[in-house]
Design an enzyme around this catalytic site. Structure first.
Site, PDB file in Angstrom:
ATOM      1  N   ARG A 157      64.330  47.359  59.963  1.00  0.00           N
ATOM      2  CA  ARG A 157      65.546  48.196  60.066  1.00  0.00           C
ATOM      3  C   ARG A 157      66.827  47.397  59.811  1.00  0.00           C
ATOM      4  O   ARG A 157      67.685  47.811  59.038  1.00  0.00           O
ATOM      5  CB  ARG A 157      65.591  48.862  61.449  1.00  0.00           C
ATOM      6  CG  ARG A 157      64.454  49.834  61.673  1.00  0.00           C
ATOM      7  CD  ARG A 157      64.423  50.305  63.115  1.00  0.00           C
ATOM      8  NE  ARG A 157      63.247  51.115  63.385  1.00  0.00           N
ATOM      9  CZ  ARG A 157      62.054  50.626  63.724  1.00  0.00           C
ATOM     10  NH1 ARG A 157      61.877  49.336  63.854  1.00  0.00           N
ATOM     11  NH2 ARG A 157      61.036  51.445  63.953  1.00  0.00           N
ATOM     12  N   ILE A 158      66.950  46.242  60.479  1.00  0.00           N
ATOM     13  CA  ILE A 158      68.215  45.486  60.365  1.00  0.00           C
ATOM     14  C   ILE A 158      68.278  44.729  59.034  1.00  0.00           C
ATOM     15  O   ILE A 158      69.317  44.730  58.357  1.00  0.00           O
ATOM     16  CB  ILE A 158      68.377  44.532  61.572  1.00  0.00           C
ATOM     17  CG1 ILE A 158      68.454  45.369  62.865  1.00  0.00           C
ATOM     18  CG2 ILE A 158      69.615  43.661  61.417  1.00  0.00           C
ATOM     19  CD1 ILE A 158      68.357  44.572  64.154  1.00  0.00           C
ATOM     20  N   ASP A 177      58.930  39.336  53.687  1.00  0.00           N
ATOM     21  CA  ASP A 177      58.439  40.030  54.890  1.00  0.00           C
ATOM     22  C   ASP A 177      56.923  39.989  54.834  1.00  0.00           C
ATOM     23  O   ASP A 177      56.336  39.929  53.735  1.00  0.00           O
ATOM     24  CB  ASP A 177      58.947  41.495  54.905  1.00  0.00           C
ATOM     25  CG  ASP A 177      58.806  42.140  56.284  1.00  0.00           C
ATOM     26  OD1 ASP A 177      57.690  42.142  56.857  1.00  0.00           O
ATOM     27  OD2 ASP A 177      59.812  42.645  56.803  1.00  0.00           O
ATOM     28  N   PRO A 209      61.222  39.622  64.084  1.00  0.00           N
ATOM     29  CA  PRO A 209      61.071  39.545  65.546  1.00  0.00           C
ATOM     30  C   PRO A 209      60.571  38.162  65.957  1.00  0.00           C
ATOM     31  O   PRO A 209      60.030  37.430  65.129  1.00  0.00           O
ATOM     32  CB  PRO A 209      60.002  40.599  65.828  1.00  0.00           C
ATOM     33  CG  PRO A 209      59.229  40.724  64.568  1.00  0.00           C
ATOM     34  CD  PRO A 209      60.154  40.387  63.428  1.00  0.00           C
ATOM     35  N   ASN A 214      55.593  33.040  64.432  1.00  0.00           N
ATOM     36  CA  ASN A 214      56.742  32.539  63.654  1.00  0.00           C
ATOM     37  C   ASN A 214      57.696  31.674  64.495  1.00  0.00           C
ATOM     38  O   ASN A 214      58.837  31.475  64.114  1.00  0.00           O
ATOM     39  CB  ASN A 214      57.498  33.682  62.962  1.00  0.00           C
ATOM     40  CG  ASN A 214      58.102  34.663  63.954  1.00  0.00           C
ATOM     41  OD1 ASN A 214      58.304  34.346  65.121  1.00  0.00           O
ATOM     42  ND2 ASN A 214      58.408  35.868  63.486  1.00  0.00           N
ATOM     43  N   ALA A 236      68.765  37.253  64.899  1.00  0.00           N
ATOM     44  CA  ALA A 236      67.467  37.822  65.314  1.00  0.00           C
ATOM     45  C   ALA A 236      67.054  37.268  66.686  1.00  0.00           C
ATOM     46  O   ALA A 236      67.355  37.890  67.708  1.00  0.00           O
ATOM     47  CB  ALA A 236      66.427  37.560  64.248  1.00  0.00           C
ATOM     48  N   ARG A 237      66.410  36.122  66.686  1.00  0.00           N
ATOM     49  CA  ARG A 237      66.020  35.513  67.951  1.00  0.00           C
ATOM     50  C   ARG A 237      66.104  34.001  67.834  1.00  0.00           C
ATOM     51  O   ARG A 237      65.746  33.424  66.809  1.00  0.00           O
ATOM     52  CB  ARG A 237      64.582  35.912  68.331  1.00  0.00           C
ATOM     53  CG  ARG A 237      64.473  37.306  68.951  1.00  0.00           C
ATOM     54  CD  ARG A 237      65.165  37.390  70.301  1.00  0.00           C
ATOM     55  NE  ARG A 237      65.071  38.686  70.950  1.00  0.00           N
ATOM     56  CZ  ARG A 237      65.961  39.681  70.844  1.00  0.00           C
ATOM     57  NH1 ARG A 237      67.027  39.513  70.074  1.00  0.00           N
ATOM     58  NH2 ARG A 237      65.811  40.811  71.502  1.00  0.00           N
ATOM     59  N   ASP A 261      73.926  33.941  66.551  1.00  0.00           N
ATOM     60  CA  ASP A 261      74.220  34.917  67.613  1.00  0.00           C
ATOM     61  C   ASP A 261      73.144  34.844  68.688  1.00  0.00           C
ATOM     62  O   ASP A 261      73.266  35.469  69.743  1.00  0.00           O
ATOM     63  CB  ASP A 261      74.278  36.335  67.014  1.00  0.00           C
ATOM     64  CG  ASP A 261      74.759  37.371  68.029  1.00  0.00           C
ATOM     65  OD1 ASP A 261      75.794  37.121  68.688  1.00  0.00           O
ATOM     66  OD2 ASP A 261      74.095  38.420  68.185  1.00  0.00           O
TER      67      ASP A 261
END
Ligand code: NAD
Ligand code: COI
Length: 333
Positions: A157-158, A177, A209, A214, A236-237, A261
């Site tokens: 989505r993002i 992806d 994610p 990963n 993301a993370r 972020d």
């Protein structure tokens, strides 16, 4: 019949109005607390039918055990990411958990592209000069997104929304992806391996994610493959980046700048005030001190639209769980 009753943890001031509106509209009592949900605070939920929460610190197995002992089997997180949920712990205690898969992908995508622009236009360096009334230009000439190759990692989505924005700038967009999105092939060129992104992109933007598979996808090996002067954006993370490898890449000049972020050690810091307190994490201190890194405290999501949807969709899912025993937003089956 008694009215359904939920307890919402980690509630911020700006969420209260949306929670109250949802509660009135659905005729469900939703009590609120600012507390995080931990094994120590889990008892607050005794007597409730379900729990709603939002935090990046761990949703622990012991916490699920406690709420299950209080008869609670329904738990909704008000976020996309559920990497901090101990899924095995939830399963073991027969607690069903939902997330909010797409509350406003554009909120995060817009923020990430904004940070990319700040990085390539060298805004932190100019801000530093401006503080000293030094209004010169030299030394910080920049690039244009229009002439850059953007590598999008994760085209859900993002990532999809970010790719669409980069398309508007006229950038060349490569994407990686584990599952390709055929609809997106109109605007991106999928590459076969993540290494192709590392080798060809001028700016890499992460939208995958956090998974065991990963963990530290951006490590020393990845940095070594990257183009000289590459930029990196991570909304993301934190666990996707081995921060020491990032810092080494910046120190060697291989990486020109990074916007973060999210950060692996963020749970204790981001969303909390550390005013007049000593940060105990030397890596975070280093990140905050540099002009080639822009750190933000996990705020890409933080828009009115997103917060309202996070509240509404999570509470809808919680109600569905309590009433029917299942929800389309369950994070495990
Ligand atoms: P999504 O599930 O819609 O998309 C994720 C995509 O990543 C999927 O297409 C999936 O196939 C792909 N993927 C999985 N493993 C991968 C890998 N190893 N390499 C490449 N691609 C992989 O999720 P989303 O809503 O687009 O969220 C993306 C990320 O943004 C998540 O990490 C989420 O937690 C994070 N997020 C951050 C904020 C914020 O405020 N900073 C807010 C919301 C979401
Ligand atoms: C998410 O929704 O996954 C986020 O990263 C937002 C954050 C407030 C947990």
């Amino acid at each position: 019949m008694n009215k359904m009753k939920f307890l919402a943890y980690n509630v911020r001031e700006d969420e209260r109005i949306y929670i109250q509106n949802w509660s009135n509209k659905n005729n469900v009592i939703v009590d609120m607390t600012e507390e995080a949900i931990t094994p120590e605070t889990a008892d607050l939920a005794k007597g409730y039918n379900g729990i709603c929460a939002l935090q990046t610190s761990e949703y622990k197995s012991d916490m699920f055990k406690k709420i299950a002992n209080s008869g609670i089997q329904s738990f909704a997180v008000r976020s996309v990411g559920f990497d901090s949920v101990d899924i095995e712990g939830a399963k073991k205690n027969k607690v069903k958990v939902t997330n909010v898969p797409g509350y406003s992908p554009s909120a995060i995508a817009e923020f990430s592209v904004g940070k990319a622009l700040e990085l390539i236009r060298r805004v932190p360096y100019f801000e530093q000069r401006m503080e000293e009334q030094d209004f010169r230009w030299n030394g910080y000439i920049s690039k244009e997104l229009k002439h850059m190759t953007i590598g999008v990692i994760g085209t859900g989505r993002i990532g999809h929304s970010a790719a669409t924005i980069y398309q508007g700038f006229g950038s060349k967009i490569l994407a990686y992806d584990v599952y390709r999105n055929p609809e997106l092939e109109k605007i991106v060129t999928y590459v076969d391996s993540i290494e192709d992104i590392f080798k060809e992109a001028d700016l890499i933007t992460l939208h995958a994610p956090a998974l065991e598979s990963n963990y530290h996808m951006i490590d020393k090996k990845a940095v070594d493959l990257m183009k000289q002067g590459v930029y990196l954006v991570n909304t993301a993370r934190g666990s996707l980046i081995e921060t020491e490898a990032l810092l080494a890449g910046l120190n060697s000049g291989k990486i020109a700048g990074a916007a973060l972020d999210t950060y692996e050690g963020e749970a204790e810091y981001f969303s909390h005030s550390w005013v007049n307190k000593q940060i105990k994490d030397p890596i975070l201190t280093e990140l905050l001190s540099r002009k080639d890194i822009i750190v933000t405290p996990h705020i890409a999501f933080y828009t009115e639209q997103a917060v309202e949807n996070m509240v509404d969709i999570s509470l809808d899912s919680l109600k569905e769980l309590v009433e029917t025993g299942s929800s389309k937003n369950e994070i495990y089956s």
